[in-house]
Write an enzyme that holds these catalytic residues in place. Structure first.
Site, PDB file in Angstrom:
ATOM      1  N   ASP A 135      30.728  -6.332  37.256  1.00 22.77           N
ATOM      2  CA  ASP A 135      30.202  -5.133  37.888  1.00 22.77           C
ATOM      3  C   ASP A 135      28.898  -4.657  37.259  1.00 22.77           C
ATOM      4  O   ASP A 135      28.275  -3.725  37.748  1.00 22.77           O
ATOM      5  CB  ASP A 135      31.214  -3.989  37.769  1.00 22.77           C
ATOM      6  CG  ASP A 135      32.239  -4.048  38.885  1.00 22.77           C
ATOM      7  OD1 ASP A 135      32.037  -4.847  39.812  1.00 22.77           O
ATOM      8  OD2 ASP A 135      33.226  -3.306  38.819  1.00 22.77           O
ATOM      9  N   ASP A 141      19.572  -3.920  40.899  1.00 25.05           N
ATOM     10  CA  ASP A 141      20.296  -2.655  41.080  1.00 25.05           C
ATOM     11  C   ASP A 141      19.515  -1.528  40.425  1.00 25.05           C
ATOM     12  O   ASP A 141      19.350  -0.435  40.978  1.00 25.05           O
ATOM     13  CB  ASP A 141      21.673  -2.707  40.398  1.00 25.05           C
ATOM     14  CG  ASP A 141      22.679  -3.564  41.148  1.00 25.05           C
ATOM     15  OD1 ASP A 141      22.703  -3.491  42.379  1.00 25.05           O
ATOM     16  OD2 ASP A 141      23.440  -4.296  40.489  1.00 25.05           O
ATOM     17  N   GLU A 164      25.742   5.255  42.510  1.00 30.64           N
ATOM     18  CA  GLU A 164      26.746   4.381  41.911  1.00 30.64           C
ATOM     19  C   GLU A 164      26.258   3.805  40.589  1.00 30.64           C
ATOM     20  O   GLU A 164      27.040   3.444  39.721  1.00 30.64           O
ATOM     21  CB  GLU A 164      27.073   3.241  42.882  1.00 30.64           C
ATOM     22  CG  GLU A 164      28.279   2.446  42.453  1.00 30.64           C
ATOM     23  CD  GLU A 164      28.402   1.120  43.185  1.00 30.64           C
ATOM     24  OE1 GLU A 164      28.660   1.145  44.385  1.00 30.64           O
ATOM     25  OE2 GLU A 164      28.246   0.078  42.534  1.00 30.64           O
ATOM     26  N   GLU A 165      24.948   3.723  40.432  1.00 30.03           N
ATOM     27  CA  GLU A 165      24.394   3.114  39.218  1.00 30.03           C
ATOM     28  C   GLU A 165      24.279   4.081  38.044  1.00 30.03           C
ATOM     29  O   GLU A 165      23.921   3.672  36.945  1.00 30.03           O
ATOM     30  CB  GLU A 165      23.013   2.515  39.511  1.00 30.03           C
ATOM     31  CG  GLU A 165      23.031   1.393  40.523  1.00 30.03           C
ATOM     32  CD  GLU A 165      23.978   0.263  40.140  1.00 30.03           C
ATOM     33  OE1 GLU A 165      24.190   0.032  38.936  1.00 30.03           O
ATOM     34  OE2 GLU A 165      24.540  -0.372  41.050  1.00 30.03           O
ATOM     35  N   ASP A 183      24.714   4.127  47.145  1.00 35.28           N
ATOM     36  CA  ASP A 183      24.802   2.850  46.426  1.00 35.28           C
ATOM     37  C   ASP A 183      23.472   2.160  46.716  1.00 35.28           C
ATOM     38  O   ASP A 183      23.235   1.702  47.843  1.00 35.28           O
ATOM     39  CB  ASP A 183      25.986   2.029  46.955  1.00 35.28           C
ATOM     40  CG  ASP A 183      26.124   0.706  46.212  1.00 35.28           C
ATOM     41  OD1 ASP A 183      25.231   0.380  45.410  1.00 35.28           O
ATOM     42  OD2 ASP A 183      27.121  -0.006  46.445  1.00 35.28           O
ATOM     43  N   LEU A 185      22.016  -0.683  45.916  1.00 38.38           N
ATOM     44  CA  LEU A 185      21.956  -2.105  46.325  1.00 38.38           C
ATOM     45  C   LEU A 185      23.352  -2.711  46.250  1.00 38.38           C
ATOM     46  O   LEU A 185      23.721  -3.330  45.247  1.00 38.38           O
ATOM     47  CB  LEU A 185      20.969  -2.877  45.438  1.00 38.38           C
ATOM     48  CG  LEU A 185      20.597  -4.258  45.981  1.00 38.38           C
ATOM     49  CD1 LEU A 185      19.930  -4.157  47.348  1.00 38.38           C
ATOM     50  CD2 LEU A 185      19.658  -4.978  45.019  1.00 38.38           C
ATOM     51  N   ASP A 186      24.104  -2.521  47.311  1.00 41.08           N
ATOM     52  CA  ASP A 186      25.458  -3.063  47.335  1.00 41.08           C
ATOM     53  C   ASP A 186      25.424  -4.576  47.567  1.00 41.08           C
ATOM     54  O   ASP A 186      24.571  -5.079  48.288  1.00 41.08           O
ATOM     55  CB  ASP A 186      26.268  -2.398  48.453  1.00 41.08           C
ATOM     56  CG  ASP A 186      27.706  -2.855  48.408  1.00 41.08           C
ATOM     57  OD1 ASP A 186      28.467  -2.269  47.618  1.00 41.08           O
ATOM     58  OD2 ASP A 186      28.057  -3.821  49.108  1.00 41.08           O
ATOM     59  N   GLU A 346      30.445   4.667  48.999  1.00 41.19           N
ATOM     60  CA  GLU A 346      30.612   3.598  49.984  1.00 41.19           C
ATOM     61  C   GLU A 346      31.557   4.010  51.112  1.00 41.19           C
ATOM     62  O   GLU A 346      31.194   3.983  52.282  1.00 41.19           O
ATOM     63  CB  GLU A 346      31.133   2.333  49.273  1.00 41.19           C
ATOM     64  CG  GLU A 346      30.105   1.725  48.335  1.00 41.19           C
ATOM     65  CD  GLU A 346      30.674   0.834  47.244  1.00 41.19           C
ATOM     66  OE1 GLU A 346      31.820   1.082  46.803  1.00 41.19           O
ATOM     67  OE2 GLU A 346      29.986  -0.113  46.824  1.00 41.19           O
TER      68      GLU A 346
END
Ligand SMILES: O=P(O)(O)OC[C@H]1O[C@](O)(COP(=O)(O)O)[C@@H](O)[C@@H]1O
Length: 445
Positions: A135, A141, A164-165, A183, A185-186, A346
């Site tokens: 992860d 990212d 998310e980062e 997010d 860059l999923d 997400e």
């Protein structure tokens, strides 16, 4: 992270001199006079012709649908005055998001990605929810996160960004009317193989009743709003085409980037997810970790013995935005039954888009949008797609993967949150408690 991207770092290409890139200055953007820096296309391009023909075929749906000078609508035309008219503030924000995503689209397609991966300042960082090897953020990212943060700052319209980062939300501007969760860059673990990736975002109004709270607290509480409060959400798919799909509460609409002009052109107005698809999308190498209900459901539909008497096909890209985009267009279910995907960044934005397109977002038992987030990086099982397919799946009862739910080897990490309390009617978390963080098995590729 700002430091990571300072101009003193020598990136392999001018493409990576992020901070020197001229973002559209906020003072330049006035929706009513935007032609000064965002002129309409002069010639209909190939994608423009396609858009026009699609719009002719689907005319009448979804409001807006503006017919620009060349017979097709750009995103800005479609959501601006005379179209959906989402309001000037949201229009400005959206313009900055699309700008950031065009830069990310260029980055993911860049020949210099592998060199970026070797840059020591961009590797080895751990962030987000105590990332495991698998992860752990990829350099892209981190760069994508920074691109979006810069763009949101420049918009002047965002009070807080929760990514998310990042471990905690970033307070940007006291007066920003919006809260953005995302997010950046999923699916980035696929990037080295040029497999599609995507950006996911959700937009809430700033909770003005929290304005007098300390920054850290109001940043967190604003970011933990329930999905039912979303005012807009979207994703950008970076694939053979770059597609921005968004909803502002009146249908779900997709726009394709016309690379010859830089415009996102309306190509899929008022999308409706077919009530039934014939596709299930899941990592079925986990079959033996699945609960009985999920196994039975998949065994049934793949044999054509479900309520829809056709044999279902399997498709799984392992890139949520790409799997979801296919599901939006063709129907079926995109699922991840283990508690891996994040509610805030997400599940909520994509469920909002699914519902706006007549589909459904579920954790296997409950409507995603009704689940009150209690922590920023909260994970859960996720099932998105066709209404009737998800209803049928839920009827099997036992579809959430409890065995190896995060494929985890758990570690104890300090994480901002937990301890429930209620502030102004919002279930919230307060800081400082030891928490078990999910980590994937090392290096499961
Ligand atoms: O390993 P699994 O369970 O198939 O999970 C794959 C999913 O994880 C993701 O890569 C997201 O994971 P990250 O949030 O860790 O990037 C999705 O794009 C994809 O759908």
């Amino acid at each position: 992270m700002q430091q990571l991207l300072s101009p003193t770092i020598s990136y392999p290409s001018p493409l990576f001199h992020l901070t020197s890139h001229p973002f559209p200055p906020k003072s330049d953007f006035c929706p009513t006079h935007r032609l000064s820096f965002y002129p309409p296309p002069k010639m209909a391009s190939f994608s423009g012709f396609l858009a026009k023909s699609q719009m002719d075929m689907t005319a009448g749906g979804g409001g807006g649908g503006g017919d620009g000078a060349n017979g097709f609508s750009s995103l800005m035309d479609y959501v601006g005055k005379g179209g959906l008219d989402v309001g000037d503030d949201l229009l400005v924000l959206l313009h900055h998001i699309e700008f950031a995503c065009k830069r990310i689209a260029a980055l993911v397609a860049s020949p210099f990605n592998s060199a970026l991966g070797k840059h020591s300042a961009l590797t080895g960082a751990t962030s987000g929810a105590a990332a495991s090897d698998r992860d752990k953020p990829k350099p892209l990212d981190i760069v994508a996160n920074e691109i979006i943060l810069s763009s949101l700052r420049n918009s002047g319209k965002v009070s807080v960004m929760a990514s998310e980062e990042d471990d905690a939300p970033i307070w940007i501007n006291d007066d920003g009317p919006f809260v953005v969760v995302l997010d950046p860059l999923d699916g980035s673990r696929n990037i080295d193989a040029s497999i599609p990736t995507g950006t996911i975002f959700g937009v809430y109004n700033r909770l003005t009743e929290l304005d007098n709270q300390p920054k850290e607290e109001k940043a967190l509480l604003n970011s933990l709003q329930s999905g039912t409060k979303l005012v807009a959400a979207g994703y950008v798919l970076y694939s053979s085409a770059t597609i921005l799909c968004a909803s502002f509460g009146s249908g779900t609409h997709a726009f394709t980037l016309d690379r010859s002009t830089g415009d996102f052109i309306l190509t899929h107005p008022s999308i409706r997810i077919p009530p039934r698809g014939q596709i299930y999308s899941v990592n079925d190498a986990r079959y033996f970790d699945w609960p009985e209900g999920l196994r039975q459901y998949i065994d049934t539909v793949r044999q054509g013995k479900g309520k829809f008497p056709k044999k279902y096909s399997a498709r799984y890209i392992c890139s949520l935005v790409a799997d979801f985009h296919r599901t939006v267009l063709y129907g079926g279910i995109a699922m991840n039954p283990r508690d891996h995907l994040r509610l805030v960044y997400e599940a909520n934005p994509l469920s909002y888009l699914a519902e706006q397109a007549g589909g459904k977002g579920s954790d296997g038992k409950s409507r995603i949008l009704s689940i009150q987030p209690v922590k920023l990086h909260q994970r859960l099982p996720l099932f998105l797609g066709s209404l009737e397919d998800i209803d049928e799946l839920e009827s099997y009862g036992d579809v959430q993967q409890k065995v190896n739910p995060g494929n985890r080897g758990s570690v104890t990490a300090k994480c901002a949150v937990i301890k429930m309390s209620t502030v102004m009617g919002i279930e919230c978390c307060q800081k400082s408690m030891e928490e078990q963080i999910d980590t994937d098995y090392p290096k499961v590729h």
